[in-house]
Write a protein that holds these residues in place. Sequence first.
Motif, short mmCIF file in Angstrom:
data_model
loop_
_atom_site.label_atom_id
_atom_site.label_comp_id
_atom_site.label_asym_id
_atom_site.label_seq_id
_atom_site.Cartn_x
_atom_site.Cartn_y
_atom_site.Cartn_z
N ALA A 14 81.07 42.76 5.03
CA ALA A 14 80.03 42.18 5.88
C ALA A 14 80.58 41.80 7.25
CB ALA A 14 79.44 40.95 5.20
N ILE A 16 80.15 38.98 9.76
CA ILE A 16 79.66 37.61 9.79
C ILE A 16 79.29 37.26 11.23
CG2 ILE A 16 80.17 35.20 9.23
CD1 ILE A 16 80.09 37.23 6.81
N GLU A 22 82.12 40.92 14.86
CA GLU A 22 80.74 41.03 15.33
C GLU A 22 80.70 41.08 16.85
OE1 GLU A 22 76.61 39.52 16.33
OE2 GLU A 22 78.47 38.42 16.64
N ASP A 119 71.40 39.85 6.03
CA ASP A 119 71.45 39.05 4.81
C ASP A 119 70.03 38.58 4.47
OD1 ASP A 119 74.12 37.61 3.49
OD2 ASP A 119 72.23 36.62 3.02
N LYS A 124 71.71 32.81 6.68
CA LYS A 124 72.77 33.80 6.90
C LYS A 124 72.21 35.12 7.45
CE LYS A 124 75.64 32.00 3.17
NZ LYS A 124 76.29 32.30 1.89
N ASN A 127 74.14 37.73 9.50
CA ASN A 127 75.21 38.54 8.91
C ASN A 127 74.70 39.94 8.61
OD1 ASN A 127 76.67 36.17 8.98
ND2 ASN A 127 76.46 35.75 6.80
#
Length: 191
Positions: A14, A16, A22, A119, A124, A127
């Motif tokens: 993932a 984040i 990111e 997500d 979240k 994400n």
Amino acid sequence: MLEELLEHLNAGKALIAGNEFEATMQSVSIQTQERLAEMNNSYHTDEEMRAKVERILGYSIPESTRIRQPFYMDFGKNIQFGENVFINASVHMQDQGGIKIGNNALIGHQVVLATLDHDLEPSKRGNLHPAPIVIEEDVWIGANATILKGVTIGKGSVVAAGCVVNKDVPPYSVVGGIPARVIKNLTVEEK
């Protein structure tokens, strides 16, 4: 940092919200969007388009690949093109999770290849969760189809126009609908 980000994405980890990966993805994506804006605002031959896409990707693609304008990529660093691939106008490739396109694939107008999901938990939602899309050889994807993350389109298959593919497609089959389901298996003659 780009190599580390690609390793992270290709491992299915993932992204984040707010972390260094990111931020790198956003920076690369902005540069890709700038180059796409330049590329899509005037006519280019097949050779010119291939060179412009290679400039964004940072690596060579087969000379037999043909890409029609406009062409869109979110990230522009995680796509593999096979030989004799044809990408029609207005295709959108969200390629962070990885897109592999096999030999002799035909991708119709306005197809969307989406390799990321947000997500589900609202707190979240920033994400991102990557998974690759694999389009095996001799696949035909009809106009306005959407292929979701983690899906493999099996060799020789046909994805009907307008469908949404959220599960793997068996080789030599025709799928259609929302969500897509097998509507026909190709005969020996059709293969």
